[in-house]
Design a protein around this motif. Structure first.
Motif, PDB file in Angstrom:
ATOM      1  N   LYS A   5     -53.303  23.167   4.897  1.00 13.44           N
ATOM      2  CA  LYS A   5     -52.288  23.687   4.116  1.00 13.44           C
ATOM      3  C   LYS A   5     -51.088  24.406   4.839  1.00 13.44           C
ATOM      4  CE  LYS A   5     -54.981  25.241   0.040  1.00 13.44           C
ATOM      5  NZ  LYS A   5     -54.896  26.030  -1.070  1.00 13.44           N
ATOM      6  N   TYR A  45     -51.517  14.015   6.370  1.00 13.78           N
ATOM      7  CA  TYR A  45     -51.789  13.652   5.003  1.00 13.78           C
ATOM      8  C   TYR A  45     -51.361  12.177   4.851  1.00 13.78           C
ATOM      9  CZ  TYR A  45     -50.759  18.663   4.695  1.00 13.78           C
ATOM     10  OH  TYR A  45     -50.629  19.947   5.075  1.00 13.78           O
ATOM     11  N   GLN A  84     -45.493  24.524   5.354  1.00 11.37           N
ATOM     12  CA  GLN A  84     -46.383  24.677   4.352  1.00 11.37           C
ATOM     13  C   GLN A  84     -45.515  24.168   2.998  1.00 11.37           C
ATOM     14  OE1 GLN A  84     -47.067  28.682   5.378  1.00 11.37           O
ATOM     15  NE2 GLN A  84     -47.164  29.158   2.920  1.00 11.37           N
ATOM     16  N   ILE A 139     -52.849  20.769  -1.256  1.00 13.91           N
ATOM     17  CA  ILE A 139     -52.172  21.428   0.007  1.00 13.91           C
ATOM     18  C   ILE A 139     -51.263  22.750  -0.204  1.00 13.91           C
ATOM     19  CG2 ILE A 139     -52.705  19.317   1.232  1.00 13.91           C
ATOM     20  CD1 ILE A 139     -49.380  18.939   1.039  1.00 13.91           C
TER      21      ILE A 139
END
Length: 162
Positions: A5, A45, A84, A139
């Motif tokens: 995250k 990701y 984030q 996330i």
């Protein structure tokens, strides 16, 4: 596998990005933050925004930036940048990024970036796919602040800006 995250990277402040006082130039902070996020999207990701633009005709465009310069970053200093996802909806993202000194004892800058998912072929806003929405749900890491100014006060009260 659980996705991170908060993602982090280190980089060195370069000569061409500094002002005559050997401080990172105000405008260059955004470049360092964006380069960090682009690299981390690929690494963590598997999102390559340039490949998406090339193959699918969609990507994200910047819609807003709010930045606070708290401590200078110096020529040839190694800094840590964290980021984030704070918020997402069907076509928008809000990301927080923070720049620290190498051992993370001094917070140098904080930025909130807004992004809009965009169809480059149609030149219009695009809706996130279900797969993207699922990723964002996995996330997203909101903070307990109503706005950017409140967030900066939180850092100052926590003595993150020493």
């Amino acid at each position: 596998m659980e996705l991170s995250k908060i993602v982090s990277s280190k980089t060195k402040i370069r000569f061409q990005d500094c002002d005559p006082f050997n401080h990172l130039n105000n405008g260059s902070y955004i470049n360092y933050f964006m380069n960090h996020r682009e690299d981390q999207l690929i690494e963590h990701y598997d999102i390559d925004i340039y490949n998406m633009a090339k193959t699918k005709g969609v990507s994200w465009v910047s819609s807003s930036n709010q930045i606070a310069y708290l401590k200078p970053a110096f020529l040839m200093e190694t800094v840590v940048i964290e980021s984030q996802l704070l918020y997402h909806d069907s076509s928008q993202l809000k990301v927080e990024m923070r720049m620290y000194n190498e051992n993370k004892t001094h917070l140098k800058a904080v930025i909130w970036c807004g992004f809009v998912h965009f169809n480059l072929l149609k030149q219009s806003r695009e809706t996130h796919s279900d797969a993207m929405m699922n990723l964002f749900e996995a996330i997203v890491n909101p903070v307990n602040a109503v706005n950017f100014e409140e967030r900066i006060l939180q850092f100052k009260k926590a003595k993150a800006v020493v």
